[in-house]
Structure formats: C-alpha cells, structure tokens
Motif scaffolding. Sequence first.
Motif, PDB file in Angstrom:
ATOM      1  N   ASN A  21       0.842  -1.192   0.000  1.00 27.40           N
ATOM      2  CA  ASN A  21       0.000   0.000   0.000  1.00 27.40           C
ATOM      3  C   ASN A  21       0.879   1.245   0.000  1.00 27.40           C
ATOM      4  O   ASN A  21       0.938   2.012   0.960  1.00 27.40           O
ATOM      5  N   THR A  22       1.585   1.441  -1.112  1.00 28.35           N
ATOM      6  CA  THR A  22       2.449   2.603  -1.313  1.00 28.35           C
ATOM      7  C   THR A  22       2.097   3.235  -2.644  1.00 28.35           C
ATOM      8  O   THR A  22       1.409   2.635  -3.477  1.00 28.35           O
ATOM      9  N   SER A  27     -11.399  -3.272  -3.318  1.00 27.65           N
ATOM     10  CA  SER A  27     -10.361  -2.597  -2.539  1.00 27.65           C
ATOM     11  C   SER A  27      -9.101  -2.484  -3.377  1.00 27.65           C
ATOM     12  O   SER A  27      -9.062  -2.903  -4.532  1.00 27.65           O
ATOM     13  N   GLY A  28      -8.063  -1.907  -2.774  1.00 28.18           N
ATOM     14  CA  GLY A  28      -6.830  -1.679  -3.498  1.00 28.18           C
ATOM     15  C   GLY A  28      -6.869  -0.358  -4.245  1.00 28.18           C
ATOM     16  O   GLY A  28      -7.807   0.443  -4.104  1.00 28.18           O
ATOM     17  N   GLY A  37      -9.693   3.410  -5.634  1.00 30.84           N
ATOM     18  CA  GLY A  37      -8.608   3.880  -4.792  1.00 30.84           C
ATOM     19  C   GLY A  37      -7.963   5.156  -5.302  1.00 30.84           C
ATOM     20  O   GLY A  37      -8.485   5.835  -6.202  1.00 30.84           O
ATOM     21  N   SER A  82      -1.667  -0.561  -5.720  1.00 25.37           N
ATOM     22  CA  SER A  82      -1.570  -1.348  -4.488  1.00 25.37           C
ATOM     23  C   SER A  82      -2.657  -2.418  -4.468  1.00 25.37           C
ATOM     24  O   SER A  82      -3.759  -2.216  -4.979  1.00 25.37           O
ATOM     25  N   SER A  83      -2.285  -3.558  -3.867  1.00 29.54           N
ATOM     26  CA  SER A  83      -3.223  -4.686  -3.725  1.00 29.54           C
ATOM     27  C   SER A  83      -2.783  -5.512  -2.525  1.00 29.54           C
ATOM     28  O   SER A  83      -2.625  -6.723  -2.611  1.00 29.54           O
ATOM     29  N   SER A  84      -2.566  -4.821  -1.419  1.00 27.27           N
ATOM     30  CA  SER A  84      -1.982  -5.433  -0.226  1.00 27.27           C
ATOM     31  C   SER A  84      -2.807  -6.609   0.274  1.00 27.27           C
ATOM     32  O   SER A  84      -4.033  -6.531   0.358  1.00 27.27           O
TER      33      SER A  84
END
Length: 237
Positions: free
Chosen positions: A82-83, A117-118, A143, A220-222
């Motif tokens: 998540n950066t 999400s992401g 996002g 991001s796709s934590s």
Amino acid sequence: MAARTPSRLTRLALAPALAIGATVGLASAPASAAVWSSCDQWGTTTLNGYTLYNNIWGSGAGSQCVWANSGTNWGVWADHPNTGGIKSYPDAKKVINKPITSLSSLTSSYNVTVPSSGAYNTSYDIWDTDYDYEIMLWVNRTGAVGPLGTSQGTVTLGGHTWTVHKGSNGANEVFSFVRTSNSTSGTVDVLPILKWIKDTKGWFGNETIGDVQFGYEITSSSGGLNFQTNNLTVSSR
C-alpha cells in the motif's frame, strides 16, 4: 494522482529485479487448470492472437502471477504494498499495425471481475508504432489513482462518456479518457476516439496504430487481490 506508466520500452530500464516464488502462481491460479501461468516479472506468452504479459515494471512491487485459459480469458493475482506509484500493468495485447485512415473499424468488448479494494484502474493502453503517443481508456478505477496531465473537459465517444486528460510522461504524449462511471463490461468503439484526437483536436496526425493493450494498472493490492478478464475481444478491419 498516480504516476503514469512510461512507454513499454522505458519500463524495462525502470523496473527492479524481483524474486517471485512460483508457488504463488500455483496457489492463485483458477480452480480449473490454466493453459499457461507465470510469476516471472516479464512472463509472456501468445495465445490465439493475443500476447499476454505479467509486466511488473514499477519500483517497490510485491508478488504477482498471471494465468490464462486463452488470450481472451485470463487473470492476475497481485500482492503489492500500500504505497504510491504504479507497480505493474498485466495485460493482453492485440497488434493492429494500420494507419488511422486505413481503419474502417476498431472495436473491443470487455467483461471483467475486479476487487472493491486496493488502488488500480482497468484500462486500454493504445500505442502508435513509434511509441510517441499513448491513448488510455479507463473503464473503471478504485482507490487513489488518477490520470496524468490536465483536464480537457468531458466528451461522449465510442459509446461512453469520458473525462479527457492530456499530458506527457517525458517519453511520450499521453491522452487519458476516464469513464465518468465505473463499468465492468461493455463495448468500446475505439476508432471514433482516435479520429477525435486526430481530426477534432489535432493532437496527432495519421498515426499507425500498433498495439491495443487491455489490463490492470495496479498501484496497491496489499494482502493479495484477484483481477479477472472473463472475456476480451479486439477486432479491426
């Protein structure tokens, strides 16, 4: 605003070497055995006229694996931190290699299943053969992501309404068409968009369209997220 993707030729110089375990691909592949899968940074194959790329090009990327039942039915499992900054653009490519004025039709249909999400966008990435111009068509986004450049207003073309942005990433001019509402399936009439850029706006001339790519530009796709292309067709004449 997300950093924009440089040209595919530039990506090779920017991307770090990544150690990605093959076991991740086995764990994240679909229940039915795919005909091809890869967790390699530049993993690629060609299936029924489409070239697929894993294409992990951005700095600070995590793990990512791509699988395919065909060139038109494929998916990605990605676990990127998540950066900020784009980490990858897994995609399928169809080569056109025709000048705009030689095309009588260029259309594409898509049907995708994407996470809630992401941070990512689902987009077409269309290039001329010299990679001077990049035309992006964002059909959905989630996002903290946004197009490069300044807003040029809203236009209805190719069966959709878009907010248009114009800018440069230093290597090429970028024209981004962001759909005003998210869509997971539909048909895009691409040729009127190209003609609008050429004839109405005069942003380029009679360019030869090389690649029509479709994929997921992931920031991001934590924790690991799945992106699935249930069906994709690109047709030209």
